[in-house]
Design a protein around this motif. Structure first.
Motif, PDB file in Angstrom:
ATOM      1  N   UNK A 242      -8.344   5.339  17.780  1.00 61.43           N
ATOM      2  CA  UNK A 242      -9.518   4.476  17.739  1.00 61.43           C
ATOM      3  C   UNK A 242      -9.193   3.011  17.944  1.00 61.43           C
ATOM      4  N   UNK A 243     -10.237   2.264  18.286  1.00 63.12           N
ATOM      5  CA  UNK A 243     -10.132   0.816  18.418  1.00 63.12           C
ATOM      6  C   UNK A 243     -11.267   0.167  17.628  1.00 63.12           C
ATOM      7  N   UNK A 244     -10.991  -0.908  16.926  1.00 62.69           N
ATOM      8  CA  UNK A 244     -11.999  -1.615  16.129  1.00 62.69           C
ATOM      9  C   UNK A 244     -12.161  -3.031  16.666  1.00 62.69           C
ATOM     10  N   UNK A 245     -13.248  -3.683  16.264  1.00 64.77           N
ATOM     11  CA  UNK A 245     -13.472  -5.027  16.796  1.00 64.77           C
ATOM     12  C   UNK A 245     -14.373  -5.864  15.917  1.00 64.77           C
ATOM     13  N   UNK A 246     -14.108  -7.179  15.940  1.00 70.81           N
ATOM     14  CA  UNK A 246     -15.071  -8.158  15.476  1.00 70.81           C
ATOM     15  C   UNK A 246     -16.021  -8.375  16.651  1.00 70.81           C
ATOM     16  N   UNK A 247     -17.223  -8.825  16.344  1.00 74.15           N
ATOM     17  CA  UNK A 247     -18.197  -9.062  17.403  1.00 74.15           C
ATOM     18  C   UNK A 247     -17.594  -9.904  18.533  1.00 74.15           C
ATOM     19  N   UNK A 248     -16.960 -11.041  18.143  1.00 76.36           N
ATOM     20  CA  UNK A 248     -16.491 -11.975  19.173  1.00 76.36           C
ATOM     21  C   UNK A 248     -15.128 -11.606  19.752  1.00 76.36           C
ATOM     22  N   UNK A 249     -14.535 -10.512  19.286  1.00 74.25           N
ATOM     23  CA  UNK A 249     -13.355  -9.996  20.020  1.00 74.25           C
ATOM     24  C   UNK A 249     -13.824  -9.446  21.364  1.00 74.25           C
ATOM     25  N   UNK A 250     -15.099  -9.063  21.406  1.00 72.70           N
ATOM     26  CA  UNK A 250     -15.635  -8.417  22.613  1.00 72.70           C
ATOM     27  C   UNK A 250     -16.671  -9.308  23.301  1.00 72.70           C
ATOM     28  N   UNK A 251     -17.622  -9.819  22.518  1.00 72.78           N
ATOM     29  CA  UNK A 251     -18.732 -10.583  23.093  1.00 72.78           C
ATOM     30  C   UNK A 251     -18.598 -12.046  22.688  1.00 72.78           C
ATOM     31  N   UNK A 252     -18.455 -12.962  23.658  1.00 69.42           N
ATOM     32  CA  UNK A 252     -18.340 -14.389  23.313  1.00 69.42           C
ATOM     33  C   UNK A 252     -19.505 -14.854  22.446  1.00 69.42           C
ATOM     34  N   UNK A 253     -19.270 -15.760  21.553  1.00 72.14           N
ATOM     35  CA  UNK A 253     -20.271 -16.129  20.535  1.00 72.14           C
ATOM     36  C   UNK A 253     -21.567 -16.638  21.161  1.00 72.14           C
ATOM     37  N   UNK A 254     -21.498 -17.259  22.316  1.00 73.05           N
ATOM     38  CA  UNK A 254     -22.729 -17.785  22.931  1.00 73.05           C
ATOM     39  C   UNK A 254     -23.128 -17.007  24.184  1.00 73.05           C
ATOM     40  N   UNK A 255     -22.715 -15.745  24.258  1.00 78.52           N
ATOM     41  CA  UNK A 255     -23.116 -14.916  25.413  1.00 78.52           C
ATOM     42  C   UNK A 255     -24.627 -14.721  25.400  1.00 78.52           C
ATOM     43  N   UNK A 256     -25.206 -14.635  26.604  1.00 77.36           N
ATOM     44  CA  UNK A 256     -26.645 -14.331  26.668  1.00 77.36           C
ATOM     45  C   UNK A 256     -26.833 -12.840  26.343  1.00 77.36           C
ATOM     46  N   UNK A 257     -28.073 -12.462  26.102  1.00 80.24           N
ATOM     47  CA  UNK A 257     -28.386 -11.060  25.821  1.00 80.24           C
ATOM     48  C   UNK A 257     -27.931 -10.152  26.946  1.00 80.24           C
ATOM     49  N   UNK A 258     -28.174 -10.613  28.173  1.00 76.19           N
ATOM     50  CA  UNK A 258     -27.796  -9.792  29.340  1.00 76.19           C
ATOM     51  C   UNK A 258     -26.276  -9.668  29.438  1.00 76.19           C
ATOM     52  N   UNK A 259     -25.582 -10.770  29.197  1.00 77.60           N
ATOM     53  CA  UNK A 259     -24.104 -10.718  29.239  1.00 77.60           C
ATOM     54  C   UNK A 259     -23.593  -9.791  28.148  1.00 77.60           C
ATOM     55  N   UNK A 260     -24.196  -9.902  26.964  1.00 73.34           N
ATOM     56  CA  UNK A 260     -23.781  -9.056  25.841  1.00 73.34           C
ATOM     57  C   UNK A 260     -23.954  -7.589  26.202  1.00 73.34           C
ATOM     58  N   UNK A 261     -25.098  -7.244  26.764  1.00 75.65           N
ATOM     59  CA  UNK A 261     -25.377  -5.840  27.112  1.00 75.65           C
ATOM     60  C   UNK A 261     -24.367  -5.313  28.125  1.00 75.65           C
ATOM     61  N   UNK A 262     -24.074  -6.146  29.130  1.00 73.07           N
ATOM     62  CA  UNK A 262     -23.147  -5.724  30.189  1.00 73.07           C
ATOM     63  C   UNK A 262     -21.744  -5.523  29.611  1.00 73.07           C
ATOM     64  N   UNK A 263     -21.304  -6.447  28.772  1.00 68.76           N
ATOM     65  CA  UNK A 263     -19.961  -6.357  28.184  1.00 68.76           C
ATOM     66  C   UNK A 263     -19.835  -5.113  27.303  1.00 68.76           C
ATOM     67  N   UNK A 264     -20.828  -4.894  26.462  1.00 71.59           N
ATOM     68  CA  UNK A 264     -20.771  -3.750  25.541  1.00 71.59           C
ATOM     69  C   UNK A 264     -20.807  -2.441  26.320  1.00 71.59           C
ATOM     70  N   UNK A 265     -21.643  -2.414  27.359  1.00 76.53           N
ATOM     71  CA  UNK A 265     -21.767  -1.190  28.165  1.00 76.53           C
ATOM     72  C   UNK A 265     -20.453  -0.851  28.845  1.00 76.53           C
ATOM     73  N   UNK A 266     -19.802  -1.851  29.433  1.00 74.87           N
ATOM     74  CA  UNK A 266     -18.554  -1.554  30.158  1.00 74.87           C
ATOM     75  C   UNK A 266     -17.427  -1.225  29.187  1.00 74.87           C
ATOM     76  N   UNK A 267     -17.456  -1.849  28.000  1.00 78.70           N
ATOM     77  CA  UNK A 267     -16.430  -1.521  26.992  1.00 78.70           C
ATOM     78  C   UNK A 267     -16.622  -0.087  26.497  1.00 78.70           C
TER      79      UNK A 267
END
Ligand code: DIG
Ligand code: MN
Ligand code: MN
Length: 390
Positions: A54-79
């Motif tokens: 398994x892999x664990x994460x803090x929110x900002x290990x994956x999604x930059x703190x000021x990412x837009x909603x669309x950027x967040x969705x794209x990053x989470x989806x590809x991860x």
């Protein structure tokens, strides 16, 4: 348990690493990065290559703190796709309420109600990410929840604010149907001079005061209880016995130093053995999460050595625990020390008659003292086993 001669990690071992662990670039309070940036997706494939589960994460290990909603969705989806493609699961998620300067005075316990509100918003959003990735455990580590001077707030006010925040997040968990369990992680100090809820035991005293105590447990970390000078396995055993061991952060720590997050078993091998033995003896089914990082002197081949070492040492100690439990001389001593003495006094559940009888019983203390307790031999047999001569 099948003896794993090769000590190769498999999914069944449930070894997990945070993105921030093998992705740690070696920056410390006195020195800059020594390793290049690795993307979360590169980390996932590295972990898969090494046999992690398994892999664990803090929110900002994956999604930059000021990412837009669309950027967040794209990053989470590809991860999420990268994890699925690699066969890596996301058992735990957490939130960084300590890195951004806005949390300089704490997050849930900060004096500014706007900071407390932002901490809740950030945590709910981190829970959303975790839920989307399939995490069922949400760790809360209050790294900034503390003081340099107790002039800044009354400590009981801090506890009240912490309780309000955790109660709020439990309601969010219920309303969104995430089915998450919260695992509270203690640490005595660093980065604050004193952190509230310094030990796992303090959190175990805090949890029953919550609105949904059944939803909240602990995430003890080896280095953190050691920093407080405590026996880590005892903290784990108490959490387990209370049904509150929801997650665990494995690493190692040299005495009276800053939080080193060393490779598992690299400092106190005997303590690591008693911990692994306990987890295996009780059939702990949770993740074996290594919240640790490689020495600053390592390159990424060294980081792989570090991660493989964490898992290898765990599996070696697991096999040693299996052998300890089957060792005839050890079993003989265990039988001897746990068998009752010649005396007749026994205490069962309280009864008026039993208490009256106990009060009148005459104890032969000299006779009691004749019973041997061969702990030196028992411990030496353990040391022999750990040194590989038994
Ligand atoms: C530090 O020991 C903390 C953070 O790394 C994180 O919030 C938590 C996850 O296990 N451990
Ligand atoms: Mn730590
Ligand atoms: Mn930790």
């Amino acid at each position: 348990m099948t003896i794993t001669d090769d000590y190769q990690p498999r999914a069944e071992h449930k070894f997990s690493f945070g993105l921030w662990t093998v992705g740690n670039r070696g920056r410390d309070a006195f020195g800059d990065f020594v390793r290049a940036y690795l993307s979360p997706i590169e980390i996932v494939s590295m972990l898969a290559e090494m046999g992690a589960w398994g892999v664990n994460l803090h929110d900002n290990d994956l999604v930059p703190i000021d990412a837009t909603g669309a950027e967040r969705d794209c990053i989470v989806r590809s991860f999420k796709k990268a994890c699925a493609d690699s066969g890596i699961v996301v058992p735990m998620a957490t939130v960084s309420l300590f890195f951004h300067p806005v949390f300089r005075d704490g997050a849930f316990t900060a004096n500014d109600p706007e900071v407390r509100a932002y901490a809740l918003q950030k945590t709910m959003r981190a829970m959303d990410i975790g839920a989307e990735l399939g995490a069922k455990i949400f760790v809360l580590w209050g790294g900034r929840e503390g003081v340099e001077t107790d002039a800044c707030r009354r400590a009981d006010d801090a506890i009240k604010r912490l309780r309000e925040a955790v109660n709020y997040l439990c309601e969010y968990n219920i309303e969104r149907g995430y089915g998450m369990k919260f695992a509270l992680e203690a640490k005595p100090n660093e980065p604050r001079a004193d952190i509230y809820m310094a030990t796992t035991g303090q959190y175990l005293g805090f949890i029953p005061t919550l609105d949904h105590p059944e939803m909240v447990g602990v995430n003890p970390e080896v280095a953190h209880e050691n920093m407080a000078g405590l026996n880590f396995m005892h903290a784990v055993a108490q959490a387990w016995e209370a049904g509150k061991l929801f997650h665990i952060d494995l690493n190692d720590q040299m005495p009276s130093r800053f939080d080193q997050d060393l490779r598992f078993g690299s400092s106190n091998l005997k303590a690591a053995f008693w911990l692994v033995k306990f987890l295996e003896d009780v059939d702990y089914e949770g993740p074996r999460h290594f919240d640790a990082h490689a020495y600053r002197t390592e390159d990424y081949e060294g980081v792989k050595d570090f991660a493989r070492g964490c898992m290898r040492t765990y599996l070696i100690l697991k096999e040693k625990a299996h052998r300890w439990n089957a060792d005839r001389e050890i079993l003989g001593i265990l039988n001897e020390i746990s068998s009752s003495g010649r005396g007749t006094a026994r205490v069962d559940r309280y009864s008026k008659e039993g208490a009256a009888q106990l009060l009148t019983h005459v104890f032969d203390k000299d006779e009691i003292l004749k019973k041997r307790l061969p702990y030196e031999r028992l411990d030496q047999l353990t040391v022999d086993m750990l040194l590989g001569v038994r």
